[in-house]
Design an enzyme around this catalytic site. Structure first.
Site, short mmCIF file in Angstrom:
data_model
loop_
_atom_site.label_atom_id
_atom_site.label_comp_id
_atom_site.label_asym_id
_atom_site.label_seq_id
_atom_site.Cartn_x
_atom_site.Cartn_y
_atom_site.Cartn_z
N LYS A 1 0.84 -1.21 0.00
CA LYS A 1 0.00 0.00 0.00
C LYS A 1 0.87 1.25 0.00
O LYS A 1 0.61 2.20 -0.74
CB LYS A 1 -0.93 -0.01 1.22
CG LYS A 1 -2.05 -1.05 1.10
CD LYS A 1 -2.81 -1.28 2.39
CE LYS A 1 -3.80 -2.44 2.22
NZ LYS A 1 -4.46 -2.84 3.46
N GLN B 1 -4.46 -1.30 9.71
CA GLN B 1 -4.40 -2.64 9.13
C GLN B 1 -5.00 -3.66 10.10
O GLN B 1 -4.62 -3.72 11.28
CB GLN B 1 -2.93 -3.00 8.82
CG GLN B 1 -2.74 -4.32 8.11
CD GLN B 1 -3.35 -4.34 6.71
OE1 GLN B 1 -3.21 -3.39 5.94
NE2 GLN B 1 -4.04 -5.42 6.37
N ASP C 1 -11.04 3.02 4.03
CA ASP C 1 -11.41 1.60 3.90
C ASP C 1 -12.93 1.43 3.78
O ASP C 1 -13.41 0.40 3.35
CB ASP C 1 -10.93 0.82 5.15
CG ASP C 1 -9.64 0.05 4.89
OD1 ASP C 1 -9.34 -0.23 3.71
OD2 ASP C 1 -8.95 -0.27 5.87
#
Ligand code: NAP
Length: 281
Positions: free
Chosen positions: A53, A97, A120
């Site tokens: 990422k 994460q 997200d």
């Protein structure tokens, strides 16, 4: 029939070049888009995802901040970091994460992220907006799947879409996006009786269970689009999906490979969401 491949790497390349252009415009106005990524603990898989990422951000001109913490970080300390990033004007997207260590409540942490920085799309406000047809952020993996369908000009409206898997991060938002695009949607989970009965009727089959070979060739309707979200390891340790690829590709009209399918698209849509957040800001 041998399926055509929907190449997630190729499509990602195209989409990322648009992201880079948009990032350059913002940067030229002194508003470089920024993404903060927080990793707690040292799970090797999470480290790889996070590294990919960060690298993707660098490639398209998104400023990234990587915060890595020991697994012993307390929930209160993590919440304080999220709060600080919520107020950082150089940060437009915040990603924590998952999974987090067991002593930290993931739900609480996600809810602490400012909804307008929740790239997200997991915050309950964003889930609600998606559910009611006014999405602010679409969760990256299902958003990427929709882009893959768009790339082949698939007529989603009126099609029967079957989503195998009903998690909050993939299956449920996927079903919602397909429904909003006009599909008739069936969602299957681990309690579904006779999975094949449903999958054989799917024009669009999205599989996201984390169970290798859960969909075999005899479970696919001839000509269907088969999208494999799963990420598993085969006996030789190689990355593989949830779909028994070879036999399914003999029957399907379109199929996504693993690796090189949904995986790169997920990261691409994270970049898209970050740019959208920065543009809104
Ligand atoms: P998850 O939270 O474990 O959810 C799995 C879902 O699959 C659950 O809804 C479960 O049903 C359902 N399921 C399990 N066994 C089943 C069966 N035999 N028949 C039908 N449904 C079944 O997993 P997730 O986070 O959604 O991830 C799913 C897979 O996608 C994993 O392999 C993950 O690594 C991968 N993934 C890939 C990407 C990417 O970028 N490519 C992104 C995210 C996830 P219940 O609800 O009944 O438990």
């Amino acid at each position: 029939m041998t399926a055509k491949i929907i190449d997630g790497n190729l499509l990602s390349k195209e989409l990322r070049s648009h992201v880079a252009e948009r990032a350059a415009v913002l940067t030229s106005k002194g508003q470089q888009p920024g993404l903060a990524v927080i990793l707690v603990g040292d799970s090797p898989a999470s480290q790889v995802y996070v590294r990919n990422k960060i690298k993707a951000c660098e490639d398209v001109g998104i400023h990234s901040v990587f915060e890595k913490y020991d697994a012993k970080l307390t929930e209160a300390e993590l919440l304080a970091r999220v709060e600080a990033l919520n107020h950082d004007p150089r940060i437009h997207g915040i990603l924590v994460q998952l999974p987090l260590p067991p002593h930290i409540d993931s739900f609480k942490v996600i809810e602490a992220i400012a909804a307008e920085k929740d790239v997200d799309g997991f915050h309950v406000n964003n889930a609600g907006l998606l559910m009611t047809g006014q999405p602010l952020f679409r969760p990256c993996t299902p958003y990427g799947v929709m882009k893959m369908l768009e790339s082949i000009n698939y007529p989603v409206r009126g099609a029967h879409a079957v989503v195998v898997g009903a998690s909050n991060i993939v299956g449920k938002p996927q079903a919602m996006l397909l429904l909003q695009a006009g599909a008739t949607v069936t969602i299957c989970n681990s309690k579904t009786r006779d999975l094949g009965h449903h999958t054989r009727d799917a024009d669009i089959l999205v599989v996201a269970t984390g169970k290798r070979n859960i969909v075999t060739g005899d479970m696919v309707k001839p000509g269907a689009v088969v999208i494999d979200v799963g990420m598993n390891r085969d006996d030789a340790g190689k990355l593989c999906g949830d779909v028994d690829y070879g036999p399914c590709a003999e029957v399907a009209g379109w199929i996504t490979p693993v690796p090189g399918g949904v995986g790169p698209m997920t990261i691409t849509m994270l970049l898209v969401n970050t740019i959208e957040a920065a543009e809104r800001h």
